[in-house]
Design an enzyme around this catalytic site. Structure first.
Site, PDB file in Angstrom:
ATOM      1  N   LYS A   9       0.800  -1.124   0.053  1.00 13.09           N
ATOM      2  CA  LYS A   9      -0.133  -0.153   0.255  1.00 13.09           C
ATOM      3  C   LYS A   9       0.857   1.304   0.107  1.00 13.09           C
ATOM      4  CE  LYS A   9      -4.313  -1.857   1.629  1.00 13.09           C
ATOM      5  NZ  LYS A   9      -3.980  -3.194   1.946  1.00 13.09           N
TER       6      LYS A   9
HETATM    7  C1  LIG Z   1      -4.547  -4.443   1.376  1.00 14.87           C
HETATM    8  C2  LIG Z   1      -4.081  -5.743   1.492  1.00 14.87           C
HETATM    9  C3  LIG Z   1      -4.390  -6.771   0.578  1.00 14.87           C
HETATM   10  C4  LIG Z   1      -5.528  -6.676  -0.312  1.00 14.87           C
HETATM   11  O1  LIG Z   1      -5.413  -5.705  -1.223  1.00 14.87           O
HETATM   12  P1  LIG Z   1      -6.743  -5.365  -2.032  1.00 14.87           P
HETATM   13  O2  LIG Z   1      -6.268  -4.470  -3.054  1.00 14.87           O
HETATM   14  O3  LIG Z   1      -7.832  -4.644  -1.102  1.00 14.87           O
HETATM   15  O4  LIG Z   1      -7.475  -6.574  -2.853  1.00 14.87           O
HETATM   16  C5  LIG Z   1      -3.694  -7.894   0.810  1.00 14.87           C
HETATM   17  N1  LIG Z   1      -2.776  -8.139   1.348  1.00 14.87           N
HETATM   18  C6  LIG Z   1      -2.113  -7.165   2.185  1.00 14.87           C
HETATM   19  C7  LIG Z   1      -1.132  -7.411   2.970  1.00 14.87           C
HETATM   20  C8  LIG Z   1      -2.857  -5.943   2.535  1.00 14.87           C
HETATM   21  O5  LIG Z   1      -2.350  -5.153   3.136  1.00 14.87           O
END
Ligand SMILES: *Cc1c(COP(=O)(O)O)cnc(C)c1O
Length: 480
Positions: A107
């Site tokens: 993210k």
């Molecule tokens: C947010 C997140 C996800 C999921 O990603 P999306 O874009 O919501 O499908 C998967 N793994 C981790 C570690 C995350 O922080």
């Protein structure tokens, strides 16, 4: 480049408006009016471009002139200034490690890009307002300290409100730290984020404020939702959200598919397809990968790996889209009952179920097999998966196995040698120490890059799980 609302009841907007408002007034998600198409020549050139230049080339059409080239170049370079290595786990499965950014999760890319865009737009809006108040053209403004001070007091600061179950808050806090003209307020559930995650949320200071809510993640999210609807809060603040429905957070996630592909073709050339398994919750990440493919990047098949929250897995099996309340799992960043970005995937697939099945598979796994997979891969391959990566690893194994079973006999040989997949390792295992350490039977070293956090002091404002308490605090703060 314009963006339309998938609910089709709002006017089209440019990237700037889509990034500032997040969601369209009709509550639809924004989607580009045309998906940019990269030519064969451009793709060929992308193979050897440095990461920052590639990021600029990919994002430029989406930004559609709302950010000048020099600034966009700088934003892109800052966004991706860490590694995205493609690391072998087995002979056929590779991990694209997306946890080398400042908060150890993928993210970071979206949060860093979005924060810098909002910082850019906020500065631009202040300059325009200041110009209006003094009747000079924005270009003529000299950025003296006094001018900036006046301009800042002439407009409400942008305030990003975000509820987090762990990863989002850290990435947003870190991404927005020190961005001028933007304040961030993070609501997190007390006692329900891991120690490293809590330190990432609560030790930034400056323009970042953490509220430790006496309640669950759902309580935090409910408070944020109420805040966006509240007239007096909207009068006092310029509120915006930083979740993955914002195009400025969603679209830059395409970049690491380009980086993975660069490493793939350097190793295998153009002949072996790069199938991609993405641990998915809100489906923003995988949807960005599918956009990259739709814009011409020659990627293989997409596989969405899910935990017990498997609405999409079941949809692909049955054709029925049945949403459920989220259930808690060990891969908690994927605990989403109604994935908001799935409508964007359907849009890419022209809202056609057969197209969808051609382009996407999905598998779902429970916590028991997730934990045993962390153990197995550590013992067999000496690789430590985090719970989200473990779900993806399982899906990669199943995908490869099913493909082998369905391929005809004469194809078997070539298929076998060519069948490979990458999984997106979306977070560092140290962010989920309880599950991972139990599975591998030892402690995980904290990466050097985050060790400084251990010496920092947590600063968080205690808050009840009540909107009225939150609102009173916000209004008192706005006046002071
Ligand atoms: C947010 C997140 C996800 C999921 O990603 P999306 O874009 O919501 O499908 C998967 N793994 C981790 C570690 C995350 O922080």
């Amino acid at each position: 480049m314009q963006y339309y609302s998938l609910a089709k009841q709002s006017p089209n907007v440019n990237f700037k408006t889509a990034a500032i408002t997040g969601q369209a007034p009709d509550k639809g998600l924004y989607f580009p009016t045309t998906i940019p198409q990269f030519t064969k020549e451009q793709i060929e050139k992308f193979k050897t471009l440095d990461k920052a230049s590639l990021a600029f080339e990919v994002m430029k059409p989406y930004v559609g002139g709302t950010i000048d080239d020099a600034s966009l170049q700088q934003i892109c370079a800052e966004t991706i200034n860490f590694d995205f290595p493609l690391v072998p786990i087995t002979d056929t499965i590779y991990a694209l490690e997306l946890f080398h950014g400042p908060t150890l999760a993928f993210k970071d890319v979206g949060a860093r890009f979005m924060s810098r865009c909002l910082g850019y737009f906020s500065k631009q809006i202040k300059a325009e307002k200041f110009a209006q108040s003094t009747k000079v053209e924005p270009e003529q403004i000299v950025e003296t300290k006094d001018n900036i001070k006046n301009a800042i007091s002439a407009s409400k600061p942008t305030t990003v409100l975000v509820a987090t179950s762990g990863d989002t808050g850290g990435a947003v806090a870190n991404g927005f730290l020190g961005v001028e003209g933007v304040n961030v307020i993070i609501l997190y559930p007390k006692g329900k984020v891991s120690p490293i995650q809590e330190l990432q949320l609560t030790t930034c200071g400056q323009n970042i404020t953490a509220l430790e809510v006496e309640g669950s993640f759902d309580d935090c999210q409910a408070i944020v939702k109420d805040a966006f609807m509240d007239a007096s809060l909207n009068a006092a603040y310029n509120l915006t959200s930083a979740n993955s429905i914002n195009v400025a957070r969603w679209l830059p996630q395409q970049l690491y598919y380009f980086f993975a592909w660069q490493q793939w073709v350097a190793k295998y050339g153009d002949q072996i397809p790069m199938h991609i398994v993405v641990p998915s919750g809100n489906f923003g990440n995988i949807c960005a990968g599918m956009m990259a493919k739709a814009s011409g990047l020659p990627l293989g098949h997409f596989v969405a790996a899910c935990n017990a929250n498997n609405v999409v897995t079941r949809y692909l099996q049955t054709g029925n889209y049945e949403i459920h309340k989220a259930v808690a799992t060990v891969s908690n960043a994927m605990d989403v009952g109604n994935p908001s970005n799935f409508v964007r995937i359907m849009e890419i697939m022209q809202n056609n179920f057969e197209n969808l099945k051609q382009g996407l598979s999905s598998y779902s796994y429970d916590d028991v097999v997730t934990a045993s997979t962390i153990h197995r891969v550590y013992k067999t391959n000496d690789y430590i998966l985090d719970p989200h990566g473990a779900v993806a690893f399982l899906a990669a194994e199943q995908f490869i196995q099913e493909k082998l079973q369905t391929s005809s006999l004469q194809n078997v040989e070539s298929e076998t040698s060519n069948l490979r997949a990458i999984i997106l390792e979306t977070a560092h295992p140290v962010k989920f120490p309880e599950v991972v350490e139990a599975a591998i039977g030892q402690t995980i070293d904290i990466p050097v890059s985050v060790q400084f956090l251990l010496y920092k002091e947590k600063v968080a404002i205690p808050m009840g799980a009540s909107f009225s308490e939150f609102k009173a605090w916000m209004l008192a703060n706005a006046r002071s």
